[in-house]
Design a protein around this motif. Structure first.
Motif, short mmCIF file in Angstrom:
data_model
loop_
_atom_site.label_atom_id
_atom_site.label_comp_id
_atom_site.label_asym_id
_atom_site.label_seq_id
_atom_site.Cartn_x
_atom_site.Cartn_y
_atom_site.Cartn_z
N GLU A 74 51.99 -18.01 28.09
CA GLU A 74 52.56 -16.72 28.46
C GLU A 74 53.22 -16.12 27.24
OE1 GLU A 74 55.68 -14.80 31.74
OE2 GLU A 74 55.62 -16.97 31.40
N GLY A 75 53.05 -14.82 27.05
CA GLY A 75 53.64 -14.17 25.88
C GLY A 75 52.87 -14.47 24.61
N ASN A 76 53.44 -14.10 23.48
CA ASN A 76 52.83 -14.28 22.16
C ASN A 76 53.94 -14.38 21.13
OD1 ASN A 76 50.19 -12.87 23.35
ND2 ASN A 76 51.88 -11.43 23.56
N TYR A 77 53.63 -15.00 20.02
CA TYR A 77 54.60 -14.95 18.94
C TYR A 77 53.90 -14.98 17.59
CZ TYR A 77 54.25 -20.09 18.39
OH TYR A 77 53.79 -21.38 18.18
N TYR A 78 54.56 -14.38 16.62
CA TYR A 78 54.09 -14.40 15.24
C TYR A 78 54.91 -15.41 14.45
CZ TYR A 78 51.43 -10.01 15.71
OH TYR A 78 50.53 -9.04 16.07
N THR A 79 54.27 -16.03 13.48
CA THR A 79 55.00 -16.86 12.55
C THR A 79 54.31 -16.77 11.19
OG1 THR A 79 56.00 -19.04 12.21
CG2 THR A 79 53.72 -19.01 12.97
N HIS A 80 54.98 -17.25 10.17
CA HIS A 80 54.40 -17.28 8.83
C HIS A 80 54.10 -18.71 8.42
CE1 HIS A 80 55.76 -13.12 8.44
NE2 HIS A 80 55.06 -13.05 7.32
N LYS A 85 50.89 -14.28 7.67
CA LYS A 85 51.39 -14.02 9.02
C LYS A 85 50.29 -14.33 10.03
CE LYS A 85 53.18 -10.15 11.76
NZ LYS A 85 53.51 -8.70 11.71
N VAL A 86 50.61 -15.15 11.03
CA VAL A 86 49.61 -15.53 12.03
C VAL A 86 50.15 -15.25 13.43
CG1 VAL A 86 48.56 -17.28 10.56
CG2 VAL A 86 50.37 -17.94 12.15
N TYR A 105 58.79 -14.50 15.27
CA TYR A 105 59.35 -13.69 16.36
C TYR A 105 58.38 -13.60 17.52
CZ TYR A 105 56.53 -9.89 14.32
OH TYR A 105 55.50 -9.13 13.83
N SER A 106 58.95 -13.54 18.73
CA SER A 106 58.14 -13.33 19.93
C SER A 106 57.99 -11.83 20.16
CB SER A 106 58.79 -14.00 21.15
OG SER A 106 60.09 -13.50 21.37
N ASP A 109 60.22 -10.75 26.00
CA ASP A 109 61.33 -11.61 26.42
C ASP A 109 60.91 -12.93 27.04
OD1 ASP A 109 63.18 -9.82 25.54
OD2 ASP A 109 63.54 -8.89 27.48
N ARG A 110 59.64 -13.10 27.37
CA ARG A 110 59.21 -14.34 28.03
C ARG A 110 58.03 -14.93 27.26
NH1 ARG A 110 60.38 -14.77 33.92
NH2 ARG A 110 58.41 -15.87 34.13
N THR A 111 58.20 -16.17 26.83
CA THR A 111 57.12 -16.86 26.13
C THR A 111 57.12 -18.31 26.58
OG1 THR A 111 57.35 -15.43 24.19
CG2 THR A 111 56.15 -17.48 23.89
N THR A 112 55.94 -18.80 26.94
CA THR A 112 55.75 -20.21 27.26
C THR A 112 54.62 -20.73 26.38
OG1 THR A 112 56.39 -19.80 29.56
CG2 THR A 112 55.30 -21.89 29.09
N ALA A 113 54.89 -21.76 25.61
CA ALA A 113 53.90 -22.20 24.62
C ALA A 113 54.10 -23.66 24.28
CB ALA A 113 54.05 -21.34 23.36
#
Length: 308
Positions: A74-80, A85-86, A105-106, A109-113
């Motif tokens: 659920e949700g998405n997030y970016y990281t380096h 950046k992926v 960063y997500s 407000d909701r992220t499940t990973a």
């Protein structure tokens, strides 16, 4: 005061009665939680549940280098990963694990990973599981910072099973499903996938194309339009864009549209049909299908879940 170590990721660690399980709570955002399982020597599974939008800059923790398998239920997030950046979303990401990041960063407000981290220096070569992990490392050894994306149905099915067992805190099934996921990845034709990502190229024109896509989400953008505007071929466009931005231009466009839609659904009271039109979908049904494929749920249910 400069923060150091795990604090730079925005979390504080809390050991549990089981020395192989550690819980993490957000320092400034206590609704953000993580739980780390050491399932076998050198193999860690991090269950991530973010209840608030997450952002961290210049994170640097004396953690483990190795390989990462990541997935957002659920949700998405970016990281380096170093300077690259992926995006982590509802597809399997296979890449490097490094204990630092310029920014993470997500997108809501909701992220499940989950993150599976494989630390080669900690593996026990005498155990049976090592044969599977050794094969995974061999096919992943030359992986570049951008990583690779896998999305076959079998992999995604097992990834969702792993999420279910992480929610239930069933350590035996967490271990079983993690090894099954790694085993399936070793059956993928990774070398052919790498060829699409890793040839050297000049990416200056791809940066211009990405800017055009991101600034014109409401337009009816397709490959013909991009190729005509930038005077390039479709094969050149697809191959070179993927090497810079993980995805083909049209898949990238759809991802950006879906992330934008998530924000509209959470932060506005716009009708779903109006949101669809605003991000370039003439047909609301096509928008709903794309959104459900991206997030796993319908736009209306997504709005309800994030406003409860």
């Amino acid at each position: 005061m400069n923060m150091k170590g795990l604090n730079t990721w925005g979390f504080k660690a809390y050991p549990t009665e089981n020395k192989n399980i550690i819980e993490y709570v957000g320092i400034d955002a206590p609704k953000n939680r993580m739980k780390s399982y050491l399932i076998l020597p050198g193999i860690y599974v991090m269950f991530i549940t973010l209840g608030q939008k997450y952002v961290a800059h210049d994170s640097d923790y004396n953690g483990r280098f190795g390989y990462r398998i990541a997935y957002c239920y659920e949700g998405n997030y970016y990281t380096h990963i170093n300077d690259t950046k992926v995006l982590i979303t509802r597809e399997i990401f296979v890449g490097k694990s490094i204990p630092k990041s310029l920014e993470s960063y997500s997108t809501n407000d909701r992220t499940t990973a989950f993150n599976i981290v494989i630390a080669p220096k900690e593996l026990d070569k005498t155990l049976d599981y090592y044969k599977i992990i050794d094969k995974f490392i061999k096919i992943s050894r030359s992986i570049k910072d951008i990583g690779i994306i896998l999305n076959n149905k079998e992999l995604l099915f097992v990834a969702n099973q792993l999420i279910d067992n992480l929610k239930k805190e069933d350590l035996f099934l967490i271990t079983l499903k993690t090894l099954e996921l790694i085993y399936i990845i070793t059956k993928e034709n990774i070398n052919e996938i790498r060829k699409k990502y890793y040839q050297e190229n000049n990416t200056e024109d791809m940066i211009e194309i990405e800017r055009f896509i991101s600034n014109n989400l409401d337009l009816d953008i397709n490959l013909d339009l991009i190729c005509k505007k930038f005077k390039i071929s479709k094969s050149y466009l697809n191959n070179n864009f993927m090497r810079k931005f993980q995805y083909t231009p049209i898949k990238y466009l759809n991802n950006i549209r879906m992330i934008k839609a998530e924000n509209y659904l959470i932060n506005t009271n716009m009708e779903i049909t109006d949101i669809a039109e605003k991000i370039g979908f003439k047909n609301p049904s096509n928008f709903s299908r794309s959104f459900k494929k991206f997030t796993g749920i319908s736009p209306s249910k997504y709005r309800k879940n994030n406003k409860d």
